[in-house]
Enzyme design. Structure first.
Site, PDB file in Angstrom:
ATOM      1  N   ARG A   1     -16.855  -8.087   3.447  1.00  0.00           N
ATOM      2  CA  ARG A   1     -17.989  -7.418   4.068  1.00  0.00           C
ATOM      3  C   ARG A   1     -19.157  -7.438   3.094  1.00  0.00           C
ATOM      4  NH1 ARG A   1     -20.142  -2.230   4.572  1.00  0.00           N
ATOM      5  NH2 ARG A   1     -18.908  -1.664   2.742  1.00  0.00           N
ATOM      6  N   LYS A   2     -19.168  -6.530   2.100  1.00  0.00           N
ATOM      7  CA  LYS A   2     -20.272  -6.502   1.126  1.00  0.00           C
ATOM      8  C   LYS A   2     -19.787  -6.758  -0.293  1.00  0.00           C
ATOM      9  CE  LYS A   2     -23.976  -3.608   2.902  1.00  0.00           C
ATOM     10  NZ  LYS A   2     -24.747  -2.381   2.632  1.00  0.00           N
ATOM     11  N   GLY A   3     -18.617  -6.243  -0.593  1.00  0.00           N
ATOM     12  CA  GLY A   3     -18.075  -6.420  -1.942  1.00  0.00           C
ATOM     13  C   GLY A   3     -18.953  -5.773  -3.002  1.00  0.00           C
TER      14      GLY A   3
ATOM     15  N   HIS B   1       0.839  -1.203   0.000  1.00  0.00           N
ATOM     16  CA  HIS B   1       0.000   0.000   0.000  1.00  0.00           C
ATOM     17  C   HIS B   1       0.877   1.257   0.000  1.00  0.00           C
ATOM     18  CE1 HIS B   1      -3.595  -2.305   0.720  1.00  0.00           C
ATOM     19  NE2 HIS B   1      -3.364  -2.569   1.986  1.00  0.00           N
TER      20      HIS B   1
ATOM     21  N   SER C   1     -15.764   1.400   3.268  1.00  0.00           N
ATOM     22  CA  SER C   1     -15.148   0.105   3.565  1.00  0.00           C
ATOM     23  C   SER C   1     -14.127   0.266   4.693  1.00  0.00           C
ATOM     24  CB  SER C   1     -14.481  -0.431   2.295  1.00  0.00           C
ATOM     25  OG  SER C   1     -13.835  -1.645   2.538  1.00  0.00           O
TER      26      SER C   1
ATOM     27  N   TYR D   1     -11.758  -1.199  -9.612  1.00  0.00           N
ATOM     28  CA  TYR D   1     -12.613  -2.154  -8.889  1.00  0.00           C
ATOM     29  C   TYR D   1     -13.975  -2.259  -9.590  1.00  0.00           C
ATOM     30  CZ  TYR D   1     -15.251  -3.977  -4.817  1.00  0.00           C
ATOM     31  OH  TYR D   1     -16.044  -4.719  -3.970  1.00  0.00           O
TER      32      TYR D   1
ATOM     33  N   ARG E   1     -10.346   2.235  -6.577  1.00  0.00           N
ATOM     34  CA  ARG E   1     -11.768   2.062  -6.261  1.00  0.00           C
ATOM     35  C   ARG E   1     -12.361   3.431  -5.958  1.00  0.00           C
ATOM     36  NH1 ARG E   1     -14.223  -1.612  -1.247  1.00  0.00           N
ATOM     37  NH2 ARG E   1     -16.333  -1.777  -2.102  1.00  0.00           N
TER      38      ARG E   1
HETATM   39  P1  A3P Z   1     -16.250  -3.826   1.341  1.00  0.00           P
HETATM   40  O1  A3P Z   1     -15.779  -3.459   2.728  1.00  0.00           O
HETATM   41  O2  A3P Z   1     -16.902  -2.662   0.651  1.00  0.00           O
HETATM   42  O3  A3P Z   1     -17.091  -5.054   1.323  1.00  0.00           O
HETATM   43  P2  A3P Z   1      -8.844  -4.943   0.489  1.00  0.00           P
HETATM   44  O4  A3P Z   1      -8.671  -6.340   0.064  1.00  0.00           O
HETATM   45  O5  A3P Z   1      -7.986  -3.969  -0.260  1.00  0.00           O
HETATM   46  O6  A3P Z   1      -8.723  -4.794   1.967  1.00  0.00           O
HETATM   47  O7  A3P Z   1     -10.331  -4.492   0.090  1.00  0.00           O
HETATM   48  C1  A3P Z   1     -11.439  -5.029   0.772  1.00  0.00           C
HETATM   49  C2  A3P Z   1     -12.709  -4.703   0.006  1.00  0.00           C
HETATM   50  O8  A3P Z   1     -12.731  -5.503  -1.188  1.00  0.00           O
HETATM   51  C3  A3P Z   1     -13.943  -5.080   0.813  1.00  0.00           C
HETATM   52  O9  A3P Z   1     -14.951  -4.140   0.451  1.00  0.00           O
HETATM   53  C4  A3P Z   1     -14.220  -6.483   0.283  1.00  0.00           C
HETATM   54  O10 A3P Z   1     -15.518  -6.944   0.481  1.00  0.00           O
HETATM   55  C5  A3P Z   1     -13.921  -6.282  -1.197  1.00  0.00           C
HETATM   56  N1  A3P Z   1     -13.701  -7.559  -1.901  1.00  0.00           N
HETATM   57  C6  A3P Z   1     -12.890  -8.571  -1.546  1.00  0.00           C
HETATM   58  N2  A3P Z   1     -13.005  -9.590  -2.414  1.00  0.00           N
HETATM   59  C7  A3P Z   1     -13.904  -9.217  -3.343  1.00  0.00           C
HETATM   60  C8  A3P Z   1     -14.451  -9.844  -4.498  1.00  0.00           C
HETATM   61  N3  A3P Z   1     -14.116 -11.080  -4.872  1.00  0.00           N
HETATM   62  N4  A3P Z   1     -15.358  -9.153  -5.211  1.00  0.00           N
HETATM   63  C9  A3P Z   1     -15.726  -7.899  -4.866  1.00  0.00           C
HETATM   64  N5  A3P Z   1     -15.253  -7.263  -3.775  1.00  0.00           N
HETATM   65  C10 A3P Z   1     -14.347  -7.907  -3.020  1.00  0.00           C
END
Ligand code: A3P
Length: 290
Positions: A247-249, A92, A122, A177, A114
């Protein structure tokens, strides 16, 4: 909670990332076949790792997902040295902090973008769940911190601009994203050609299926018996615990959190910098599409 965050060159970092490690990054020995996977936190890092893992497995077969560059302490840099290639190395870090050799060896970079509004939402939830981050109870308080860049890894737009304006920019594939959500098989193919791999349409569909939010979440839930997070599985310096990720994705969850006033403040504060960035201006919400 302030002991969970410290600052390095003006950027807030979780204390899990040691200052010693940040000072030692130039000791990292890059290889030409390294792929740096860069993202601002909560932009889909785990998702991209899964896509890349599945993509390599169905094509060349071999890949090593390394721990994040800035994770923990200088001993990690020695560990990286022993990993077989090709290595996918998540980080990061803003561009100016990246080890010198990543630039001199022309390593390929994938940068995930994103919508910052969804990223903020998120991150807000993540701050509540993640024991390595301070708890901020109120959304409005968190949003103020996000807009001031007083959250881990600093300002969203400054992070993006640092990578967009970097000289290494030609070796970088910027992936949204929101695009992945719209048509994952298409972008699996795009990522694949960027990496010089070749997948058939069917393979791209299979990679997309295995990397879907539902499949990834279910897989993590099935692993729940192993209660303790596995640090060797860490792809983001903020956690080794995958259960915190899914969480929600979704695209557009910001609409369930932002008031009209917060939305106006958000745009007023970021708009100038967003307009100066070709990449940020393409984020759907700024085109009024979402
Ligand atoms: P949300 O909190 O909005 O659900 P990172 O991996 O950089 O920490 O990002 C996490 C975010 O990516 C979370 O968002 C998570 O749900 C989402 N995410 C992880 N896998 C995913 C997938 N296969 N499709 C869509 N979103 C995904």
């Amino acid at each position: 909670n302030s002991e969970l965050i410290h600052s390095y060159k003006g950027v807030p970092f979780p204390t899990r990332v040691s200052i010693n490690q940040l000072n030692s990054l130039d000791a990292f020995e890059a290889r030409e076949d390294d792929l740096l996977l860069v993202s601002y936190p909560k932009s889909g890092t785990h998702w991209l790792v899964e896509i890349l893992k599945n993509l390599y497995h169905c094509t060349s077969g071999q890949v090593t997902i390394a721990p994040p560059l800035e994770f923990q302490d200088p001993s990690k840099i020695c560990e990286l040295r022993n990993l077989p290639g090709p290595r996918v190395i998540p980080t990061h870090l803003p561009q100016n902090m990246v080890p010198r050799q990543v630039r001199s060896k022309d390593c390929k970079v994938i940068y995930v973008i994103r919508n910052p509004k969804d990223t903020a939402v998120s991150m807000f939830h993540y701050y509540q769940q993640n024991p390595h981050l301070p708890t901020v109870h109120k959304w409005s308080t968190f949003l103020d911190l996000f807009l001031k860049g007083e959250v881990v890894y600093g300002s969203w737009i400054d992070h993006l601009l640092s990578w967009e304006r970097a000289e290494t920019n030609e070796n970088t594939l910027f992936v949204y994203y929101e695009s992945l959500k719209k048509d994952l098989p298409k972008y699996v193919q795009e990522i694949s050609s960027f990496l010089g791999l070749s997948v058939t349409e069917e393979q791209a569909r299979e990679v997309a299926k295995r990397s879907s939010f539902r499949e990834m979440k279910e897989r993590v839930e099935r692993e729940k018996q192993r209660e303790r997070p596995d640090p060797t599985n860490t792809v983001c310096a903020l956690t080794s615990d995958r259960k915190l990720i899914f969480r929600k994705g979704a695209v557009g969850d910001w609409k369930n959190h932002f008031t009209a006033e917060q939305n106006a403040t958000f745009e007023a504060l970021l708009q100038d910098k967003i307009n100066s960035s070709e990449l940020a201006s393409c984020v759907d919400s700024f085109l009024g599409l979402s």
